[in-house]
Each structure stands twice: as C-alpha cells, then as structure tokens.
Scaffold this active site. Structure first.
Site, PDB file in Angstrom:
ATOM      1  N   HIS A  48      -2.891  -4.478   2.026  1.00  0.00           N
ATOM      2  CA  HIS A  48      -3.826  -3.426   2.452  1.00  0.00           C
ATOM      3  C   HIS A  48      -4.880  -4.079   3.342  1.00  0.00           C
ATOM      4  O   HIS A  48      -4.794  -5.292   3.630  1.00  0.00           O
ATOM      5  CB  HIS A  48      -4.448  -2.726   1.239  1.00  0.00           C
ATOM      6  CG  HIS A  48      -5.026  -3.672   0.237  1.00  0.00           C
ATOM      7  ND1 HIS A  48      -6.143  -4.439   0.489  1.00  0.00           N
ATOM      8  CD2 HIS A  48      -4.617  -4.023  -1.011  1.00  0.00           C
ATOM      9  CE1 HIS A  48      -6.423  -5.183  -0.559  1.00  0.00           C
ATOM     10  NE2 HIS A  48      -5.500  -4.964  -1.489  1.00  0.00           N
ATOM     11  N   GLY A  50      -7.737  -5.095   2.870  1.00  0.00           N
ATOM     12  CA  GLY A  50      -8.430  -6.257   2.302  1.00  0.00           C
ATOM     13  C   GLY A  50      -7.687  -7.537   2.663  1.00  0.00           C
ATOM     14  O   GLY A  50      -8.284  -8.514   3.134  1.00  0.00           O
ATOM     15  N   HIS A  51      -6.352  -7.519   2.449  1.00  0.00           N
ATOM     16  CA  HIS A  51      -5.559  -8.702   2.810  1.00  0.00           C
ATOM     17  C   HIS A  51      -5.627  -8.943   4.322  1.00  0.00           C
ATOM     18  O   HIS A  51      -5.765 -10.087   4.775  1.00  0.00           O
ATOM     19  CB  HIS A  51      -4.074  -8.495   2.462  1.00  0.00           C
ATOM     20  CG  HIS A  51      -3.799  -8.289   1.014  1.00  0.00           C
ATOM     21  ND1 HIS A  51      -3.364  -7.090   0.509  1.00  0.00           N
ATOM     22  CD2 HIS A  51      -3.885  -9.136  -0.033  1.00  0.00           C
ATOM     23  CE1 HIS A  51      -3.178  -7.211  -0.793  1.00  0.00           C
ATOM     24  NE2 HIS A  51      -3.497  -8.440  -1.153  1.00  0.00           N
TER      25      HIS A  51
END
Ligand code: PAF
Length: 300
Positions: A48, A50-51
């Site tokens: 997502h 964040g990654h």
C-alpha cells in the site's frame, strides 16, 4: 528468476524480480562492485502507499534499491492470521513497477529457511519483547529478528527502511542491528493514513465495509488523546479513548498504553517522558490492527 524484467517505459528503467538468493546476490554484487549504495525495503507484500513511500525514500537516498516480499511464517503467533494474510504478488509487482526499484526479492519459505535451519541471532530484546506487542504476541519479535537478520545477511544493504506504524518493531530492529554490530543504517518512514485517519496496513483489505468504516475510530481516539493531553489526565483520556473505540461493539481494545518513544517504558502521566507516545492494538472482528502516535505535535 520467477519473472523476467519488468520495464517501466515511462522511466525507461527495468526492475528485476528474483526468487533465489543466488540470483539476487549475483545481481547485487555487480552493482556493489561499482560501490553503489544499496537501500533495502523489507515487506510482507500486499503493498500500500505506506510501503511505496518507503520505496520512494529508498530510491531518493540510494543508488540501488532492493524490495523484498516475503510473508514470514515465524513471526505469526496465530496460524489463522498467517493463513489469511493477504498475498498479492502480481499486483504488488505492478505497483512497484511504477517506482521501479532495481530488484524485487520474492522467495519461497524454504529459500529463507532451508531444511538445515538457520541460526537465530542471539539478541536480548529486554523490555522490547515484554511490553505491548511483545506481551500480546508471544514470539512475534523472535520471528521478526530472525527474518530481518536473515534478509540483511542476504541483501547486505547500507540502509534499510521500516514504517513507523510498527513503531515497536522499528525499535526492535534498531536494537538488533546495534547488538549484532551490523553496518546498516535503520531509517523510518512516517505512518501513512487514509483520508479518514486509518493507518494504512496490509490487513485493512481483510475488513468488511462496516468494519472498515468503524476502524477509523482507532486513530480518531488516538488523536483525541493528543488534542487534549494538556487539559486532562492520561488516565481519563485513555479510558475515554477506549470507550470511544469500543462504543459500537464492533471493536475490542487489546491494549492502549502510553509509553516513552525512546525506551518504550510504560508511563502513567504525560510529564513522565519528554516524548510520550500512545500505542494501541485493536481487534476488529478477526482482524487485529495496531496504531501509535506521538503526543507532542511534530513527533508523529
Ligand atoms: O513489517 C513487516 O512487514 C515485517 O514484519 C517485516 C519487517 C518485513 C519482517 O517480516
């Protein structure tokens, strides 16, 4: 190689995907030979934003970037959680292709843990494995240490990136790197949130529509504490935050604790630490979500 080169036409850059250590190391060593700085983003996939923000950071700061996608069985203390953990390799590779890290490493379990077994690194995590996640997920951090040490040994990065949503994990990995004297800089990326405040997590896709909408109450409760810490006591704010999270009967707080950001020692009032931080784990149906925020604005 599990799939051939993935070319990002726009960037005119190729991303190589490997599932064996041998091929990955051969490819990295060609780059290392030219003394390029290697950045590493370990993940369990179901990627997502964040990654992706960690990959972007790694691309800015390094000449070569490796992303691993490996659902590590040894860090799951609940077999159902391991079974249900989302596995979305093809769409993960599509997302990564847009950023085009140099290498993606997506090994099978026996590549990481061959039959002969892997020696577990001898680290003493002390309080870090006794408090919060350590207390509620026995052996979880043992598994994290085991796999991250193994991945570090394989990739030998100069710098590795982890998200602050897993704040305790970040502290564990910093401590492991320090005790093992690994020449690797540990960097953190901020927690990335959906528009309604829910911290992005690979597990969010497992929530029903109703649970997903309810789950935004977790970060709202944490922000409520941060917004009121100067006017109410920690005890009052924490019990009100728990009441808010649980009010509709769809979520159950496993723990909600105030701790010092540096040591993770539990504190009972905001003046007990210069950097107080609130941590929580919440069960939303069968899905367990965690979140944390710094109480002092700017210390996200
Ligand atoms: O945060 C994660 O996704 C995992 O715990 C990690 C660091 C990749 C180890 O399996």
């Amino acid at each position: 190689m599990i799939s051939h080169l993935r070319k990002n036409e726009h960037l005119n850059k190729e991303m190589q995907v490997f599932d064996t250590i041998k091929e990955l190391q051969a490819a990295i060593s060609i780059q290392k030979g030219t003394s390029k700085k290697v950045g590493f983003v370990p993940t369990m996939g179901a990627l997502h934003k964040g990654h992706l923000s960690l990959v972007e950071l790694a691309l800015k700061e390094n000449e070569v970037v490796v992303v691993s996608i490996f659902v590590n069985p040894t860090q799951f203390n609940n077999p159902d959680d391991l079974k249900n953990y989302p596995r979305t390799l093809e769409s993960d590779l599509e997302l990564l292709k847009d950023l085009s890290p140099d290498f993606v490493f997506a090994p099978a379990v026996d590549e990481i843990y061959p039959a002969k077994g892997i020696v577990k690194p001898a680290v003493n995590l002390g309080l870090l494995e006794k408090t919060m996640e350590g207390k509620h997920r026995p052996c979880h951090f043992n598994g994290v240490v085991q796999v991250v040490a193994r991945l570090f040994e394989i990739v030998q990065p100069d710098k590795a990136y982890f998200g602050s949503k897993d704040f305790q994990q970040l502290a564990v990995i910093k401590e492991m790197t320090r005790q093992l004297k690994l020449p690797i800089e540990i960097a953190s990326g901020e927690t990335i949130r959906d528009a309604d405040g829910l911290a992005m997590s690979s597990r969010n896709v497992l929530l029903s529509a109703e649970q997903r909408s309810e789950a935004s109450g977790i970060s709202k409760a944490l922000f409520y504490i941060r917004d009121n810490w100067k006017v109410k006591s920690a005890a009052e704010l924490c019990s009100e935050a728990i009441r808010r999270i649980e009010k509709n009967g769809l979520m159950k707080v496993e723990y909600l604790e105030l701790a010092d950001s540096n040591t993770l020692e539990t504190i009972h009032s905001f003046d007990q630490s210069p950097v107080p931080r609130i941590f929580t784990a919440v069960q939303v149906g069968k899905v367990r979500l965690i979140d944390n925020i710094g109480i002092i604005k700017g210390d996200d």
